[in-house]
Motif scaffolding. Sequence first.
Motif, PDB file in Angstrom:
ATOM      1  N   ARG A 142       0.869  -1.166   0.000  1.00 54.90           N
ATOM      2  CA  ARG A 142       0.000   0.000   0.000  1.00 54.90           C
ATOM      3  C   ARG A 142       0.914   1.227   0.000  1.00 54.90           C
ATOM      4  NH1 ARG A 142      -4.130  -0.124   4.727  1.00 54.90           N
ATOM      5  NH2 ARG A 142      -2.258  -0.688   5.918  1.00 54.90           N
ATOM      6  N   VAL A 150       2.787   2.154   3.348  1.00 57.78           N
ATOM      7  CA  VAL A 150       2.057   2.033   4.599  1.00 57.78           C
ATOM      8  C   VAL A 150       2.478   0.700   5.204  1.00 57.78           C
ATOM      9  CG1 VAL A 150      -0.199   1.919   5.702  1.00 57.78           C
ATOM     10  CG2 VAL A 150       0.130   3.348   3.659  1.00 57.78           C
ATOM     11  N   HIS A 152       2.969  -2.837   7.038  1.00 57.03           N
ATOM     12  CA  HIS A 152       2.026  -3.930   7.252  1.00 57.03           C
ATOM     13  C   HIS A 152       1.394  -3.798   8.639  1.00 57.03           C
ATOM     14  CE1 HIS A 152       0.309  -7.891   6.626  1.00 57.03           C
ATOM     15  NE2 HIS A 152       0.785  -8.290   7.803  1.00 57.03           N
ATOM     16  N   GLY A 153       0.050  -3.811   8.691  1.00 58.23           N
ATOM     17  CA  GLY A 153      -0.662  -3.702   9.960  1.00 58.23           C
ATOM     18  C   GLY A 153      -0.880  -2.286  10.433  1.00 58.23           C
ATOM     19  N   SER A 154      -0.441  -1.258   9.660  1.00 66.32           N
ATOM     20  CA  SER A 154      -0.607   0.138  10.058  1.00 66.32           C
ATOM     21  C   SER A 154      -1.684   0.811   9.218  1.00 66.32           C
ATOM     22  CB  SER A 154       0.712   0.900   9.912  1.00 66.32           C
ATOM     23  OG  SER A 154       1.723   0.309  10.690  1.00 66.32           O
ATOM     24  N   GLU A 155      -2.113   1.978   9.658  1.00 63.13           N
ATOM     25  CA  GLU A 155      -3.095   2.767   8.927  1.00 63.13           C
ATOM     26  C   GLU A 155      -2.391   3.905   8.201  1.00 63.13           C
ATOM     27  OE1 GLU A 155      -6.304   2.105   8.519  1.00 63.13           O
ATOM     28  OE2 GLU A 155      -5.941   0.254   9.648  1.00 63.13           O
ATOM     29  N   PRO A 156      -2.904   4.290   7.028  1.00 62.14           N
ATOM     30  CA  PRO A 156      -2.278   5.393   6.286  1.00 62.14           C
ATOM     31  C   PRO A 156      -2.568   6.737   6.948  1.00 62.14           C
ATOM     32  CG  PRO A 156      -4.277   4.673   5.178  1.00 62.14           C
ATOM     33  CD  PRO A 156      -4.050   3.718   6.303  1.00 62.14           C
ATOM     34  N   ASP A 158      -4.079  10.386   7.557  1.00 63.24           N
ATOM     35  CA  ASP A 158      -5.410  10.905   7.253  1.00 63.24           C
ATOM     36  C   ASP A 158      -5.413  11.646   5.929  1.00 63.24           C
ATOM     37  OD1 ASP A 158      -6.352   9.890   9.607  1.00 63.24           O
ATOM     38  OD2 ASP A 158      -6.156  11.774  10.724  1.00 63.24           O
ATOM     39  N   VAL A 162      -4.192   6.179  -0.998  1.00 58.78           N
ATOM     40  CA  VAL A 162      -3.423   4.943  -0.909  1.00 58.78           C
ATOM     41  C   VAL A 162      -3.528   4.196  -2.242  1.00 58.78           C
ATOM     42  CG1 VAL A 162      -3.098   2.766   0.300  1.00 58.78           C
ATOM     43  CG2 VAL A 162      -3.810   4.812   1.566  1.00 58.78           C
ATOM     44  N   ASP A 164      -2.572   0.833  -4.594  1.00 56.39           N
ATOM     45  CA  ASP A 164      -2.217  -0.595  -4.539  1.00 56.39           C
ATOM     46  C   ASP A 164      -1.079  -0.861  -5.519  1.00 56.39           C
ATOM     47  OD1 ASP A 164      -4.078  -1.379  -2.611  1.00 56.39           O
ATOM     48  OD2 ASP A 164      -5.676  -1.546  -4.104  1.00 56.39           O
TER      49      ASP A 164
END
Length: 487
Positions: A142, A150, A152-156, A158, A162, A164
């Motif tokens: 991402r 981003v 792995h396991g985190s949020e982008p 605000d 994002v 792919d």
Amino acid sequence: MKTEIIAVGTELLLGQIVDTNSSWMGEQLALAGIDSHYQTKVGDNFDRIDASLRLALDRSDAVIVCGGLGPTQDDITREVLASLMGAELVLDAVIADRIRAMFASRSRPMPENNLRQAMVPTGATPIPQQPGTAPGLMAPIRWVRGVGAVPHGSEPPDGAEVLDRVVYVVPGVPYEMREMLNGTVLGDLQRRAGVSATIESRVLRTWGQSESGLAEMLAGRIDELDETGNPTLAFLASGIEGIKVRITAKGADSAEAWSLIDAEQAVLEPLLGDLVFAYDDDTMETAVLAELGRLGLTLGVAETITGGRMANRLSSAEAALRAGTAPGGAKLGDPGLATASDTNQSEPSGPRTFAGGIVARSEHLAEYLLHAGSWEVSPLGDDLVPPLASTAGSLALARAARLRTNASVGIAVTAVEYQASATAEHPFGTAFLAVSITAQPAHGDVPAVAHRDKADEIRLPGDRERLADYSAISALNLLRLILQGRH
């Protein structure tokens, strides 16, 4: 979907290795219907590989990274990928066991640094095909343009857009890379791109005409195809391997694409005539061996300027044919094209077509060959042997090749290979090609073969090495045309 290629290796920048991998991958991407707009070469430097990857992920949907997966300290591609992803490198036990088993099968101790190759970034998966010790990797990412991955396991962040993306990492060893591309990468790219059409291609290999000459011969047909857009034609100059004419067609399925290609080939071949000597991965030597086999003939060669080039090409091609493996169209000497199984084969069955060759570089050996056959070699007699660099000399050498190797066909090449021996009549670059065929009666399904002695004098361009290369392929082509009854 846009895909780009990054080739990793300082040796590529220094010119120590030619980057044939990127060109091959670019061709396969085009045939798979995948757009590829950029190719980059970068040395074994962490920051520069990282910068190249970030630029690629900013502008392309998919990136194929080739190289840097070995066990040594300068093989850092996986480390760069893990850092860019914000992921840890974790030992994959299955890959580690596979690497250990490879060394054990060769009765060799495994240096512990090979386990570096079993380290996989969290979030990436190994490519299933692993013909060597280096596994390939497939890493969905991402990505935030201008920012980075981003983790792995985190949020982008605000409000961030994002994207792919996907990174494929494959080894630089050609046969390992090709197996992974064909086995996983191309299919995965087509799935992601939603490519439903099938694209197929066939190559007509030609000898005896320049690229511009072929384009002129096919100009009318090319104009017609430009109107329809499918199939398409492309030219590829390949040096000693001739000029390739590639037919590419798109269809709803493979059968439709091949139908278009077959129809186009039927149009092109009458226009190209004798110039076409082989298709796809076949070579001039496989074409010659096929004709010799069809007629039940064997071949011996005598070489001066070519220094064993013909014998090398013929023996390698025959070995591949007898073993039941395709020659692959690769130039002799390309690294990484043999698999482990190639070195552990039983003796192939079937008759040999190539009897052998003689490289006559010394005057002593050349004179022996020309004198030793009496009138069978030189009709002038032992005391009147013709000069070696002449049509009569090359023809005498072709007869000697046939007699000395106990073959039914002999071919020979001589040339004016030094400026000091050039004359106004025969300047540097003059080559003399000769074929000598003994008569053979018909038997079974094999047709009769008439006695034939034929010599050609041609002018070839370039330095001595190019003269040697082009002389070899030209002599084989002369033999092909004679065996096919076209000369």
